[in-house]
Scaffold this active site. Structure first.
Site, short mmCIF file in Angstrom:
data_model
loop_
_atom_site.label_atom_id
_atom_site.label_comp_id
_atom_site.label_asym_id
_atom_site.label_seq_id
_atom_site.Cartn_x
_atom_site.Cartn_y
_atom_site.Cartn_z
CG ASN A 72 -1.72 1.21 1.41
OD1 ASN A 72 -1.79 2.05 0.52
ND2 ASN A 72 -2.36 1.34 2.57
CD1 TRP A 73 3.26 1.02 -3.06
CD2 TRP A 73 3.36 2.36 -4.86
NE1 TRP A 73 3.92 0.35 -4.05
CE2 TRP A 73 3.99 1.14 -5.17
CE3 TRP A 73 3.29 3.35 -5.85
CZ2 TRP A 73 4.56 0.88 -6.42
CZ3 TRP A 73 3.86 3.10 -7.09
CH2 TRP A 73 4.49 1.88 -7.37
CE LYS A 74 -0.09 3.09 4.82
NZ LYS A 74 0.02 3.15 6.28
CG HIS B 230 -5.62 1.73 5.38
ND1 HIS B 230 -5.18 2.67 6.26
CD2 HIS B 230 -4.59 0.86 5.20
CE1 HIS B 230 -3.93 2.39 6.61
NE2 HIS B 230 -3.55 1.30 5.97
CD GLU C 263 -2.85 5.33 6.85
OE1 GLU C 263 -2.82 5.40 5.62
OE2 GLU C 263 -1.96 4.77 7.53
CD GLU D 34 -3.09 -2.52 7.31
OE1 GLU D 34 -2.00 -2.73 6.80
OE2 GLU D 34 -3.76 -1.49 7.10
N GLY E 81 2.83 2.30 10.81
CA GLY E 81 3.75 3.42 10.66
C GLY E 81 4.45 3.82 11.94
CB SER F 102 5.71 -1.70 12.07
OG SER F 102 5.28 -0.37 12.35
N GLY G 260 3.13 -1.11 4.25
CA GLY G 260 3.10 0.33 3.97
C GLY G 260 4.50 0.82 3.63
N GLY G 261 5.18 1.41 4.61
CA GLY G 261 6.49 2.04 4.39
C GLY G 261 7.49 1.17 3.63
P1 13P Z 1 3.32 0.38 7.66
O1 13P Z 1 3.85 -0.89 7.06
O2 13P Z 1 4.01 1.61 7.16
O3 13P Z 1 3.23 0.31 9.15
O4 13P Z 1 1.81 0.53 7.14
C1 13P Z 1 0.96 -0.55 7.18
C2 13P Z 1 -0.27 -0.22 6.43
O5 13P Z 1 -1.03 0.63 6.84
C3 13P Z 1 -0.52 -0.92 5.18
O6 13P Z 1 -1.81 -0.68 4.72
#
Ligand code: 13P
Length: 249
Positions: free
Chosen positions: A9-11, A94, A96, A166, A172, A212, A233-234
Site C-alpha cells: 500500500n503506497w498510500k 483502511h 486511515e 492491521e 507506521g 510495521s 506500507g512504508g
Molecule cells: P506500515 O507498514 O508503514 O506500518 O503501514 C501498514 C499499512 O497501513 C498498510 O496498509
C-alpha cells in the site's frame, strides 16, 4: 489451500515518475522471487493506468473506491473506473480512511458490495486502536468491523475477499505486533468467519497482517498458521525491501 499474498500500500507517496520506477523495479524483482505468494501493489489513483502497462506478474490494486456507481460525486473514483484501467484489487476500510475520513462500517459495507458487483476483489481492513486493545475491547472491535462490514455477503462473494488485520497502533509506528498477538487475532478472525459464514469460507480466507512489517520481522509473523501474508506500507516504497518481505515467505 488458501492464497498467500503480499500487498504493498503506497498510500499518498511517489509522484508519477517515481511510482513508475518503483513499479518497474517491483515487477523485475517479482520475476525472480523465491516465494509462491501473489504480489500486489496499490499505487495512488493517478498512477494506476500507467503502472498497469509496466506490470505483469505483479497485480494492480487501488487504495480506495467510491460507494456509488457514477454521477455527481466530485472527487470520487468509481469501481468501474478502476476496472477500466486494469485494477483487480481494492483496499477498503483502511484505518486511515476510517479515522481521517470518518468512513464507518456501514459505508464500508456499501463500498465492498459495489466493488464486488463490478468484479473487483476487496482487501477489507480491520484493526483496533491502542486504547481498545489496552481496555480489553479488541475482540469486540474486530467483531463489529467485520460483522457490519461484511454483512449481507454471500459465500461466493467471500471467496473474492481478502481480509487484512492491521492493528492501528502498529501502523507506521515501528511497533510491530508480536507473532503471538498476530496469530491470536488472525485465529479469532478465522473463528468469527465460521460463525458469520461457514467453515469453508473461514478455511479459504486469506488473512493478511499489516503494521510495521519489515524484511527483518516478516518471516516470524508469516510463520504463524493463520497469517497468510502481509499488507505493507512504508517498506513497500523500496522494491528491494518489499521483495525481501515477499521472499520471507
Ligand atoms: P506500515 O507498514 O508503514 O506500518 O503501514 C501498514 C499499512 O497501513 C498498510 O496498509
Amino acid at each position: 489451500m488458501r492464497k498467500k499474498i503480499v500487498a504493498g500500500n503506497w498510500k499518498m507517496n511517489t509522484d508519477l515518475k517515481e511510482g513508475m520506477e518503483l513499479a518497474k523495479a517491483v515487477e523485475k524483482l517479482e520475476q525472480e522471487k523465491q516465494s509462491d505468494a501473489l504480489v500486489i501493489i496499490a499505487p495512488p489513483y493517478t498512477h494506476l493506468s500507467r503502472v498497469n502497462d509496466l506490470i505483469d506478474g505483479v497485480k494492480l490494486g487501488a487504495q480506495n473506491c467510491a460507494s456509488e456507481e457514477s454521477g455527481a460525486y466530485t472527487g470520487e473514483i468509481a469501481p468501474d473506473m478502476l476496472v477500466s484501467v486494469g485494477v483487480e484489487y481494492v483496499i477498503i476500510g483502511h484505518s486511515e480512511r476510517r479515522s481521517f475520513y470518518h468512513e464507518d462500517d456501514a459505508l464500508l459495507n456499501k463500498k465492498t458490495k459495489i466493488a464486488l458487483s463490478k468484479g473487483l476483489k476487496p482487501i477489507f481492513c480491520c484493526g483496533e486502536v491502542l486504547e481498545e486493545r489496552e481496555g480489553g475491547k479488541l475482540y469486540d472491535v474486530i467483531r463489529e468491523q467485520l460483522s457490519v462490514g461484511l454483512a449481507g455477503l454471500s459465500k461466493e462473494d467471500m471467496s473474492k475477499i481478502v481480509i487484512a488485520y492491521e492493528p492501528v497502533w502498529a501502523i507506521g509506528t515501528g511497533v510491530v505486533a508480536t507473532p503471538d498477538q498476530a496469530q491470536e487475532m488472525h485465529k479469532f478472525i478465522r473463528d468469527l468467519l465460521v460463525e458469520l459464514f461457514d467453515k469453508q469460507v473461514a478455511e479459504d480466507m486469506t488473512i493478511l497482517y499489516g503494521g510495521s512489517c519489515k524484511p527483518s520481522n516478516a518471516s516470524e509473523i508469516f510463520a504463524n498458521p493463520d497469517v497468510d501474508g502481509g499488507l505493507i506500507g512504508g517498506a513497500a516504497l523500496k522494491a528491494e525491501d518489499f521483495l525481501a518481505i515477499v521472499n520471507a515467505y
